[in-house]
Design a protein around this motif. Structure first.
Motif, mmCIF file in Angstrom:
data_model
loop_
_atom_site.group_PDB
_atom_site.id
_atom_site.type_symbol
_atom_site.label_atom_id
_atom_site.label_comp_id
_atom_site.label_asym_id
_atom_site.label_seq_id
_atom_site.Cartn_x
_atom_site.Cartn_y
_atom_site.Cartn_z
ATOM 1 N N ARG A 1 0.852 -1.187 0.000
ATOM 2 C CA ARG A 1 0.000 0.000 0.000
ATOM 3 C C ARG A 1 0.890 1.240 0.000
ATOM 4 N N LEU A 2 0.584 2.205 -0.879
ATOM 5 C CA LEU A 2 1.450 3.372 -1.020
ATOM 6 C C LEU A 2 0.997 4.554 -0.156
ATOM 7 N N SER A 3 -0.162 5.113 -0.434
ATOM 8 C CA SER A 3 -0.632 6.267 0.333
ATOM 9 C C SER A 3 -1.152 5.833 1.708
ATOM 10 N N THR A 4 -0.841 6.599 2.741
ATOM 11 C CA THR A 4 -1.288 6.227 4.084
ATOM 12 C C THR A 4 -2.782 6.378 4.250
ATOM 13 N N ARG A 5 -3.412 7.238 3.453
ATOM 14 C CA ARG A 5 -4.863 7.372 3.531
ATOM 15 C C ARG A 5 -5.451 7.290 2.130
ATOM 16 N N PRO A 6 -6.706 6.841 2.013
ATOM 17 C CA PRO A 6 -7.318 6.721 0.689
ATOM 18 C C PRO A 6 -7.645 8.079 0.094
ATOM 19 N N PHE A 7 -7.651 8.157 -1.232
ATOM 20 C CA PHE A 7 -7.951 9.399 -1.939
ATOM 21 C C PHE A 7 -9.062 9.162 -2.949
ATOM 22 N N ASP A 8 -9.918 10.155 -3.089
ATOM 23 C CA ASP A 8 -10.928 10.183 -4.145
ATOM 24 C C ASP A 8 -11.259 11.640 -4.401
ATOM 25 N N LEU A 9 -10.713 12.185 -5.476
ATOM 26 C CA LEU A 9 -10.863 13.611 -5.765
ATOM 27 C C LEU A 9 -12.084 13.925 -6.616
ATOM 28 N N ALA A 10 -13.008 13.001 -6.714
ATOM 29 C CA ALA A 10 -14.170 13.215 -7.584
ATOM 30 C C ALA A 10 -14.939 14.480 -7.210
ATOM 31 N N SER A 11 -15.012 14.783 -5.921
ATOM 32 C CA SER A 11 -15.808 15.925 -5.475
ATOM 33 C C SER A 11 -15.023 17.225 -5.432
ATOM 34 N N VAL A 12 -13.697 17.191 -5.646
ATOM 35 C CA VAL A 12 -12.894 18.416 -5.545
ATOM 36 C C VAL A 12 -12.058 18.648 -6.802
ATOM 37 N N GLN A 13 -12.500 18.081 -7.923
ATOM 38 C CA GLN A 13 -11.707 18.184 -9.134
ATOM 39 C C GLN A 13 -11.637 19.603 -9.684
ATOM 40 N N ILE A 14 -12.512 20.475 -9.235
ATOM 41 C CA ILE A 14 -12.482 21.849 -9.724
ATOM 42 C C ILE A 14 -11.156 22.521 -9.386
ATOM 43 N N HIS A 15 -10.534 22.101 -8.285
ATOM 44 C CA HIS A 15 -9.268 22.700 -7.858
ATOM 45 C C HIS A 15 -8.042 21.907 -8.308
ATOM 46 N N GLN A 16 -8.256 20.760 -8.923
ATOM 47 C CA GLN A 16 -7.131 19.887 -9.247
ATOM 48 C C GLN A 16 -6.120 20.522 -10.198
ATOM 49 N N PRO A 17 -6.545 21.192 -11.291
ATOM 50 C CA PRO A 17 -5.539 21.793 -12.187
ATOM 51 C C PRO A 17 -4.646 22.808 -11.476
ATOM 52 N N ALA A 18 -5.226 23.591 -10.563
ATOM 53 C CA ALA A 18 -4.432 24.596 -9.845
ATOM 54 C C ALA A 18 -3.408 23.927 -8.930
ATOM 55 N N ILE A 19 -3.844 22.885 -8.224
ATOM 56 C CA ILE A 19 -2.926 22.181 -7.332
ATOM 57 C C ILE A 19 -1.837 21.490 -8.137
ATOM 58 N N GLU A 20 -2.184 20.953 -9.301
ATOM 59 C CA GLU A 20 -1.178 20.320 -10.150
ATOM 60 C C GLU A 20 -0.136 21.335 -10.599
ATOM 61 N N ARG A 21 -0.570 22.560 -10.911
ATOM 62 C CA ARG A 21 0.394 23.598 -11.298
ATOM 63 C C ARG A 21 1.369 23.872 -10.165
ATOM 64 N N VAL A 22 0.847 23.924 -8.961
ATOM 65 C CA VAL A 22 1.692 24.192 -7.801
ATOM 66 C C VAL A 22 2.679 23.048 -7.578
ATOM 67 N N ILE A 23 2.190 21.818 -7.665
ATOM 68 C CA ILE A 23 3.063 20.663 -7.444
ATOM 69 C C ILE A 23 4.174 20.617 -8.483
ATOM 70 N N ARG A 24 3.834 20.871 -9.735
ATOM 71 C CA ARG A 24 4.864 20.880 -10.776
ATOM 72 C C ARG A 24 5.871 22.004 -10.539
ATOM 73 N N HIS A 25 5.382 23.123 -10.049
ATOM 74 C CA HIS A 25 6.274 24.240 -9.735
ATOM 75 C C HIS A 25 7.240 23.847 -8.620
ATOM 76 N N VAL A 26 6.735 23.162 -7.600
ATOM 77 C CA VAL A 26 7.587 22.722 -6.493
ATOM 78 C C VAL A 26 8.634 21.730 -6.993
ATOM 79 N N LEU A 27 8.220 20.771 -7.801
ATOM 80 C CA LEU A 27 9.147 19.759 -8.293
ATOM 81 C C LEU A 27 10.246 20.361 -9.158
#
Length: 247
Positions: A125-151
């Motif tokens: 098992r990889l993630s310590t807690r389960p994830f399901d972003l179905a209800s918060v996908q409106i913010h996903q592109p913005a968070i992805e931009r931030v994560i890519r910026h951090v990386l």
């Protein structure tokens, strides 16, 4: 859902709140709406197999498909397969890639069968807690931009003001949304990315610990050492020595 196979290559794997290095052979099953990202896949080879079986999909009307039910909820954490299961999966995915029509479907059903019956010792098992972003996908592109910026920029200072502008969010909204997608606060995420890079440098270079810490974005050596001990349960020096002893 997605089954990812890396046959050649290495890098860093992000699944939910999981961040870790990977090397081939790497076989990972990711549930629907689980955030994931593979970094450093240059000159790599492999496959990604995707499918969708919602709760009302006709597939679940087959009595035989019920054997998958225990495994399916676990995919919200991301599962890495190892051992004989991984070897079998490689063969079946290659068969799927080089087949067509009913033969391809046959290999896919065999693949599901082997996933369902895989022993626990072959499942990580990889993630310590389960994830399901179905209800918060409106913010996903913005968070992805931030994560890519951090990386891309984790070795440099990353001011929160800059991040909020990139995400186009208020401080309060960002503080709520980032943990939903990354499984941890923004500062904890940045520190984990930096520590992962530190560990890689400790094992692949002969640079001093001080130089490695500063080159990976840590600007205070004492706080770096405290954080390293807290997360890795040992000092950077001991970490380097332990890895060298294993080799």
């Amino acid at each position: 859902m997605e089954l990812t196979l890396v046959q050649r290559g290495s890098g860093t794997r992000f699944v939910g709140d999981h961040i870790a290095p990977f090397e081939s052979l790497d076989v990972v099953l990711i549930g629907a709406n689980v955030p994931h990202y593979w970094r450093g896949l240059h000159h790599s080879t492999g496959y990604a197999l995707q499918w969708r079986f919602e709760a009302n999909h006709p597939f679940w009307q087959f009595p035989e498909s019920q054997s998958l039910k225990p495994l399916w909820p676990q995919t919200a954490h991301g599962i890495r397969f190892t051992g004989k299961t991984a070897t079998t999966i490689v063969t079946l995915i290659e068969n799927i890639a080089h087949s067509s029509s009913l033969e391809r479907l046959s290999h896919f059903i065999q693949l599901l069968h082997h996933l369902a019956k895989s022993p626990k010792r072959d499942q990580q098992r990889l993630s310590t807690r389960p994830f399901d972003l179905a209800s918060v996908q409106i913010h996903q592109p913005a968070i992805e931009r931030v994560i890519r910026h951090v990386l891309k920029n984790f070795r440099d200072p990353i001011p929160l003001k800059q991040v909020l502008k990139l995400a186009n969010m208020s401080r309060a909204t960002f503080a709520r949304q980032f943990p939903k997608h990354a499984g941890k606060t923004f500062s904890a995420f940045v520190n984990q990315v930096r520590l992962e890079s530190v560990c890689r440098d400790l094992t692949t270079t002969t640079e001093t610990i001080t130089n490695i810490a500063f080159s990976n974005g840590f600007n205070n050596l004492s706080s770096f050492n405290r954080m390293f001990r807290k997360v890795l349960k040992c000092s950077p020096k001991d970490y380097r020595l332990n890895i060298a002893a294993k080799d």
